[in-house]
Design a protein around this motif. Structure first.
Motif: not given
Ligand code: MTE
Ligand code: MO
Length: 383
Positions: A107-108, A236-241, A366-369
């Motif tokens: 992402g940006v 929002m995904f967990p760190p394992s994804v 993974l998307r850094g949100i």
């Protein structure tokens, strides 16, 4: 895509991407005022800035699951009671660069200024909907039911998700107390092209991605919007994804943002002469929750002291108080006596006692949100 007719922008902005244009204020510029000047306000785009050539023939189509679909011209919206709501708009990607340093995200990149606080002027969405026969709602409704979808006029290519769209639950959209606006003004001026001219949605307390700019349509739909930015982004995904095991449908689109704070009077690393250092920054939470405390530590988080919070200079801020702007950030200020190399940490507590997580690892995604970990800056003393 055609980027030949972009508006001019303030030269002090920190540009994170040129096309589409994504920029934030410098830290010091951002906290220089409670209401962010339009020029310095976050500019977050997924495509070129649309141009509306004939404003007199511009209208918003309101359709979907309603009996009387309508075309609402700018004047129809302006005829409704006008509200001024001071609300902070924060991109879910705020502080992404810092998260990416832990483990790379897509992402940006954004520093800590992917947000701004403005006084938005416009009609309440609940009034717009009532005008076309959709009744007010004042109780909390589940997000599983009908949604109100906003679609932009932008010409985003189909493979990039088509025109930008997003939705919020019907009960949120029709609740006058939620202060969701169909806005035509920002800080008392006509909305600028960068921020959605002639009309944008402002959903206070919710990530910026749902505040659709350059509004073309409002549709009442059976379930949440199926657009790219609702279904394949801003979740929002967990760190394992990771990218090889992600199943987008397992998560709901992010709505409210969590409690957040950052120091803006200092960069990540600063060379300073020992002595008193003024520390200022912002704190905010989602869903209309106020800021109960802003805690500062200079010993790695072993001990903390409170910073002064304010919205209006000279008026003490009390979370939930009638005189406070419920949807807006608070600024904070404190003075630290720096003797040697020091790390300064800030964390905020909201009115529901939610706290910011200590480390970025626990919330990495993974998307850094939604990077809301304790914000740290380093002072290296020079003599
Ligand atoms: N609306 C349209 N039509 N196109 C966009 O790219 N970006 C969204 C939202 N609305 C976007 C949009 C995102 S992700 C954010 S954070 C905010 O607008 C940013 O609004 P601003 O540029 O006015 O600060
Ligand atoms: Mo965003």
């Amino acid at each position: 895509s055609d980027y030949s007719q972009e508006p001019t922008r303030h030269p002090s902005l920190r540009i994170n991407a040129k096309e589409p244009f994504n920029a934030e204020a410098t830290r010091r510029d951002l906290v220089a005022s409670y209401v962010t000047p339009v020029d310095l306000f976050l500019k977050r785009n997924h495509g070129p800035i649309p141009i509306l050539h004939d404003i007199d023939s511009y209208y918003v189509t309101v359709a979907g699951l309603i009996e009387r679909p309508a075309k609402l011209y700018l004047n129809d919206i302006k005829k409704l009671p006008k509200y001024n709501v001071t609300a902070t708009l924060q991109c879910a990607g705020n502080r992404r660069t810092e998260m990416s340093k832990n483990r790379k995200v897509r992402g940006v990149g954004w520093d800590v200024c992917a947000l701004g606080n403005a006084t938005w002027g416009g009609a309440k969405l609940s009034d717009v909907l009532q005008l076309i026969g959709v009744a007010y709602h004042t109780e909390i409704t589940p997000s599983g039911g009908k949604h109100v979808e906003f679609t932009s006029v932008d010409q985003c290519p189909e493979e990039k998700g088509g025109p930008y769209k997003a939705s919020i639950p019907l009960g949120h959209a029709t609740n006058p107390a939620a202060d969701v606006l169909v806005a035509y003004e920002m800080n008392g001026e006509v909305l600028k092209r960068d921020h959605g001219y002639p009309l944008r949605v402002v959903v206070p307390g919710v990530i910026g991605a749902r505040s659709v700019k350059w509004l073309d349509r409002i549709d009442i739909i059976e379930e949440e919007c199926q657009g790219f930015f609702m279904q394949k982004d801003y979740k929002m995904f967990p760190p394992s994804v990771d990218w090889d095991n992600i199943v987008w449908s397992t998560r709901k689109p992010q709505m409210d943002y969590p409690v957040q704070s950052a120091i803006c009077s200092l960069e990540d690393t600063n060379a300073i002469i020992p002595g008193e250092v003024t520390v200022t920054g912002y704190a905010l939470s989602g869903g209309g929750r106020g800021i109960e405390r802003v805690d500062i530590s200079t010993d790695g988080g072993k001990t903390w002291f409170g910073a002064v919070r304010y919205q209006k200079e000279g008026v003490p801020y009390v979370a939930g108080d009638i005189s406070s702007d419920k949807w807006a950030w608070v600024l904070f200020k404190t003075v630290v006596d720096v003797k040697g190399d020091t790390e300064i940490i800030v964390k905020a507590v909201d009115s529901s006692a939610n706290v910011q997580p200590e480390s970025v690892e626990t919330i990495w995604n993974l998307r850094g949100i939604l990077n809301t970990c304790w914000h740290r800056v380093r002072l290296l003393t020079i003599h």
